[in-house]
Design an enzyme around this catalytic site. Structure first.
Site, short mmCIF file in Angstrom:
data_model
loop_
_atom_site.label_atom_id
_atom_site.label_comp_id
_atom_site.label_asym_id
_atom_site.label_seq_id
_atom_site.Cartn_x
_atom_site.Cartn_y
_atom_site.Cartn_z
N GLY A 12 0.78 -1.23 0.00
CA GLY A 12 0.00 0.00 0.00
C GLY A 12 0.81 1.29 0.00
CG ASN A 14 1.44 3.20 -5.79
OD1 ASN A 14 1.80 4.21 -6.39
ND2 ASN A 14 2.05 2.03 -5.93
NE ARG A 66 -12.08 -15.05 -9.44
CZ ARG A 66 -11.01 -14.32 -9.09
NH1 ARG A 66 -11.07 -13.01 -9.03
NH2 ARG A 66 -9.88 -14.87 -8.77
CG ASN A 108 -3.91 -0.57 -12.88
OD1 ASN A 108 -3.79 -0.88 -11.70
ND2 ASN A 108 -3.17 -1.12 -13.84
CG HIS A 110 1.51 -1.44 -15.75
ND1 HIS A 110 1.26 -2.72 -15.31
CD2 HIS A 110 2.56 -1.53 -16.60
CE1 HIS A 110 2.11 -3.55 -15.88
NE2 HIS A 110 2.92 -2.85 -16.66
CD GLU A 181 4.70 2.12 -9.18
OE1 GLU A 181 3.80 1.76 -8.42
OE2 GLU A 181 5.64 1.37 -9.50
#
Ligand code: GRF
Length: 208
Positions: A12, A14, A66, A108, A110, A181
């Site tokens: 965590g 980010n 799922r 997101n 990456h 990031e």
């Protein structure tokens, strides 16, 4: 006020960068309303708790199928009525129904300059191993919107980072996090929260 839900799987850092940016005022007009992890032991949940942010764990392991997980996971996200969902090191595939429901409202981070070193199988240290194996001189990170593919959605922000002699995957991973990031993910949220981002024809545009 943009209500943000952050999805995490691990340490965590980010998430921490986002929390810090909200607290320091680098992100304006946004608040984190909840954090969801698929991993009960994710330190990210502890980070949320320390800052008074609600956290929940919903793991695929707790469900028979799922489909059942996806339904419960989506219901948990919906409960917080997010304006924006941020995948900050989230390792579970987003259910297609959720991608559809939150079109252009999921981002997101990456750890590469997409379209290099991305797609299925490129996560965590593997991305940096592949970059070093190829011998590239510049790497970086990308914030992109999430669509049905893996790392294929509209690119919002990218930042380059130099590869240095003697880099190992671990050293490179840390430099990409620190230099790219932790900077572009909070910046992306601030831009969205302040109405600066539009998506058109599969591309994201930032207005001045
Ligand atoms: C980061 O490298 C991110 O780019 C990737 O997973 C890692 C998460 O790290 N998708 P953390 O949990 O934010 O520390």
């Amino acid at each position: 006020m943009l209500d943000v839900v952050v999805l995490v799987s691990g340490g965590g850092t980010n998430l921490q960068a986002i929390i810090d940016a909200v607290e320091s005022g680098d992100i304006t007009n946004a608040r984190i309303t909840g954090v969801i992890s698929n991993n009960r032991n994710a330190y990210a949940l502890e980070r949320a708790r320390k800052h008074g942010i609600s956290g929940r764990c919903i793991s695929p392991k707790d469900f028979a199928s799922r489909e059942e997980f996806n339904e419960n996971f989506m219901a948990a996200v919906d409960e917080w009525k997010p304006d924006l969902i941020v995948l900050a090191g989230f390792l579970v595939v987003i259910p297609p129904a959720m991608t559809e429901r939150y079109r252009n409202r999921i981002i997101n981070i990456h750890p590469s300059l997409i379209p290099s070193f991305c797609g299925t199988g490129f996560y965590g240290l593997r991305v940096h191993e592949a970059a070093l194996a190829r011998g590239v001189k510049v790497v970086g990170a990308t914030v992109h919107f999430v669509d049905e593919g893996t790392d294929t959605g509209p690119i919002l922000l990218q930042k380059a980072v130099e590869v240095e002699d003697g880099d190992t995957p671990g050293i490179l991973q840390k430099r990409v996090m620190e230099q790219a990031e932790w900077k572009i993910l909070p910046r992306a949220i601030d831009l969205i929260a302040n109405g600066k981002v539009t998506v058109r024809d599969g591309k994201a545009f930032v207005s001045p």
